[in-house]
Design an enzyme around this catalytic site. Sequence first.
Site, PDB file in Angstrom:
ATOM      1  N   GLN A  13      41.986  36.563  37.016  1.00  0.00           N
ATOM      2  CA  GLN A  13      40.995  37.384  36.325  1.00  0.00           C
ATOM      3  C   GLN A  13      41.662  38.510  35.554  1.00  0.00           C
ATOM      4  OE1 GLN A  13      38.108  37.294  40.057  1.00  0.00           O
ATOM      5  NE2 GLN A  13      37.112  38.327  38.371  1.00  0.00           N
ATOM      6  N   SER A  94      46.896  35.608  42.073  1.00  0.00           N
ATOM      7  CA  SER A  94      45.554  35.638  42.672  1.00  0.00           C
ATOM      8  C   SER A  94      44.834  34.320  42.386  1.00  0.00           C
ATOM      9  CB  SER A  94      44.775  36.855  42.157  1.00  0.00           C
ATOM     10  OG  SER A  94      43.556  37.007  42.836  1.00  0.00           O
ATOM     11  N   LEU A  95      43.752  34.364  41.603  1.00  0.00           N
ATOM     12  CA  LEU A  95      43.026  33.144  41.239  1.00  0.00           C
ATOM     13  C   LEU A  95      43.949  32.101  40.623  1.00  0.00           C
ATOM     14  CD1 LEU A  95      40.294  31.618  40.638  1.00  0.00           C
ATOM     15  CD2 LEU A  95      40.381  32.762  38.408  1.00  0.00           C
ATOM     16  N   ARG A 119      34.366  30.731  46.149  1.00  0.00           N
ATOM     17  CA  ARG A 119      35.186  31.924  46.411  1.00  0.00           C
ATOM     18  C   ARG A 119      34.596  33.136  45.705  1.00  0.00           C
ATOM     19  NH1 ARG A 119      39.811  34.261  43.654  1.00  0.00           N
ATOM     20  NH2 ARG A 119      41.485  34.947  45.069  1.00  0.00           N
ATOM     21  N   HIS A 205      41.487  41.531  47.545  1.00  0.00           N
ATOM     22  CA  HIS A 205      42.735  41.464  48.315  1.00  0.00           C
ATOM     23  C   HIS A 205      42.907  42.607  49.321  1.00  0.00           C
ATOM     24  CE1 HIS A 205      43.976  38.092  45.886  1.00  0.00           C
ATOM     25  NE2 HIS A 205      43.808  38.791  44.787  1.00  0.00           N
ATOM     26  N   GLN A 254      44.976  34.957  51.477  1.00  0.00           N
ATOM     27  CA  GLN A 254      45.157  35.586  50.166  1.00  0.00           C
ATOM     28  C   GLN A 254      43.958  36.457  49.787  1.00  0.00           C
ATOM     29  OE1 GLN A 254      43.843  34.208  46.578  1.00  0.00           O
ATOM     30  NE2 GLN A 254      45.846  33.808  45.668  1.00  0.00           N
TER      31      GLN A 254
END
Length: 315
Positions: A13, A94-95, A119, A205, A254
């Site tokens: 993102q 991340s993503l 998610r 996170h 994560q």
Amino acid sequence: MNSQSIACVFPGQGSQEVGMLADVFTQFSVASDLFKRASVVLGEDLLSLVQKGPAEQLNQTIYTQPIMLAADMALWQIWLLNRYPKPQCMAGHSLGEYAALVAAEAIDFEDAIRLVRTRAELMQNAVPAGQGATAVILSLTVDAIRAICDDVTQKTGLLVSAVNFNSPEQTVIAGEKAAVEEAMLAAKQAGAKRAMLLPVSIPVHCKMMQGIADDFTQALNQIAIRTPKIAVINNVDVQINTHPDEIRAALVRQIYHPVRWIETIECMKAQGITHIVECGPKAVLSGLIKRIDKEIIVFNLNSVDNSIKLADLLK
């Protein structure tokens, strides 16, 4: 160039914008076809949202996550179409880790689209709107930022922690909004060049996300995960997992553990990586990588022109 010196990385993102990859969609039908496949899975026209907006909808987490996954994978399709060398390893921020796993053939694309939508929904619903916040701190050491977060949490009883170790000059913090704002003020007083709230209401996170772990585990258990055909360095442990259960466990953790991006790039360098190609609409990760290690050659596969230039670079 020796393929064993190449790695690919995928952003998450923050790299999305209305109108992105316009020339790619025009030139490469595999890119638009991938978005059509994602649209069928979710029952929504994601390609139209990317091309026309509105930006407010594109930037909503439940849309951003599947769209960024599709965008990363559309660029990876160009890599495959042009028969570029197989990278030695991959990672995603991340993503972006989901894109890396799809590219490594550990997860099917359609399954990954469903998974990241779940998610996003879980993350969106984990914390009531307005209670969480995320901010970026520039030009302050990681140790100093950690100490500030610990001090604010101890004094206020509110959670704030460092969540993205993006580069030596850039660290992201997240947590309860009041605590994030106090930590930002303390960071400025400690000499930070900048402390800025990010347009993300979800405290990503950090431990505020731990409550969705069980639900996300259930979602992960419903999809097939295979041993990756290309090594994927995960965010949470900076490890290369090969067993499906290890991959699932790392993806769950994560969600509420920091993204260790500096260490990820250092891990690539230690494996002999000399060139890193970012498969994503902007150049966010490329900028971070250049600040982590100036010796690594970084390239962006984010346009038709760059796909041509990459072919020359990889000769």
